[in-house]
Design a protein around this motif. Structure first.
Motif, PDB file in Angstrom:
ATOM      1  N   ARG A 158       0.536   7.871  -5.708  1.00 18.66           N
ATOM      2  CA  ARG A 158      -0.572   8.826  -5.567  1.00 18.66           C
ATOM      3  C   ARG A 158      -0.088  10.214  -5.149  1.00 18.66           C
ATOM      4  N   ARG A 159       1.028  10.271  -4.461  1.00 21.80           N
ATOM      5  CA  ARG A 159       1.558  11.576  -4.035  1.00 21.80           C
ATOM      6  C   ARG A 159       1.980  12.441  -5.221  1.00 21.80           C
ATOM      7  N   TYR A 169       0.343   4.648 -11.686  1.00 24.62           N
ATOM      8  CA  TYR A 169       0.692   3.387 -11.036  1.00 24.62           C
ATOM      9  C   TYR A 169       0.701   2.289 -12.095  1.00 24.62           C
ATOM     10  N   ARG A 175       1.764   1.992  -3.584  1.00 27.63           N
ATOM     11  CA  ARG A 175       0.631   2.598  -4.294  1.00 27.63           C
ATOM     12  C   ARG A 175       0.458   4.065  -3.856  1.00 27.63           C
ATOM     13  N   ASN A 176       0.567   4.301  -2.554  1.00 27.82           N
ATOM     14  CA  ASN A 176       0.409   5.665  -2.025  1.00 27.82           C
ATOM     15  C   ASN A 176       1.525   6.588  -2.491  1.00 27.82           C
ATOM     16  N   ASN A 189       0.836  -1.213   0.000  1.00 28.16           N
ATOM     17  CA  ASN A 189       0.000   0.000   0.000  1.00 28.16           C
ATOM     18  C   ASN A 189       0.869   1.261   0.000  1.00 28.16           C
TER      19      ASN A 189
END
Length: 175
Positions: A141-142, A148, A137-138, A134
């Motif tokens: 996202r930043r 991704y 993935r995060n 996770n």
């Protein structure tokens, strides 16, 4: 002749049980997990599963999950060498590589927990292993400009699903 037929049947029965092992345990155990088909598929592909108890089946799955995490970490490290000069992407890939390495470490720790029958700690380590991706993935996202990659997303899903299967098995071992 009758005794020869009985002897043949007896030998056939013994050989069948040796080659089929306890496939019923695999089916029964996997049915209690979230991803039963994945569980059965992985365990049937490993010949040692036929001679394993539930704990042994969980350890086989942990070995597969560890290989997945390690391969993903290695894959991400190799992407650092082949990507463009985008320093942001390289930073994120490096972070992701570390997260998958941590996931592998947590899975290896769970093996020790299984050996000592510390199933609560094993559960915790497998949950951590499933959660580390996770962070990858995060990290993507930043940075809204980064997408991704599907290659990472599919590896993440596979690792999480295998971990979910192990967690389901662990529920039946010592709680």
């Amino acid at each position: 002749m009758t005794s020869s037929v009985y002897m043949f049947l007896l030998i056939s029965l013994i050989l069948t049980s040796l080659t089929n092992g306890d496939a019923g345990l695999i089916q029964t155990t996997c049915k209690t997990t979230k991803y039963a088909d994945l569980c059965v598929s992985i365990l049937q592909s490993d010949p040692t599963s036929l001679n394993s108890d539930t704990k042994g089946l969980a350890l086989i799955l942990i070995r597969v999950a560890t290989a997945n995490a390690t391969a993903t970490s290695t894959f991400l490290s190799s992407q650092l060498l082949t990507t463009t000069n985008d320093t942001t992407l390289k930073t994120v890939l490096k972070e992701c590589s570390h997260m998958y390495a941590f996931s592998g470490d947590a899975l290896r720790a769970s093996v020790q927990d299984f050996a000592s029958e510390s199933y609560d700690y094993a559960y915790m380590h497998v949950m951590a292993a499933a959660d580390y991706p996770n962070a990858c993935r995060n990290a993507f996202r930043r940075y809204p400009k980064l997408i991704y990659p599907e290659a990472i997303a599919s590896r993440e899903d596979e690792l999480k699903h295998i971990c979910d299967v192990v967690l389901g098995m662990t529920d039946h071992l010592g709680f």
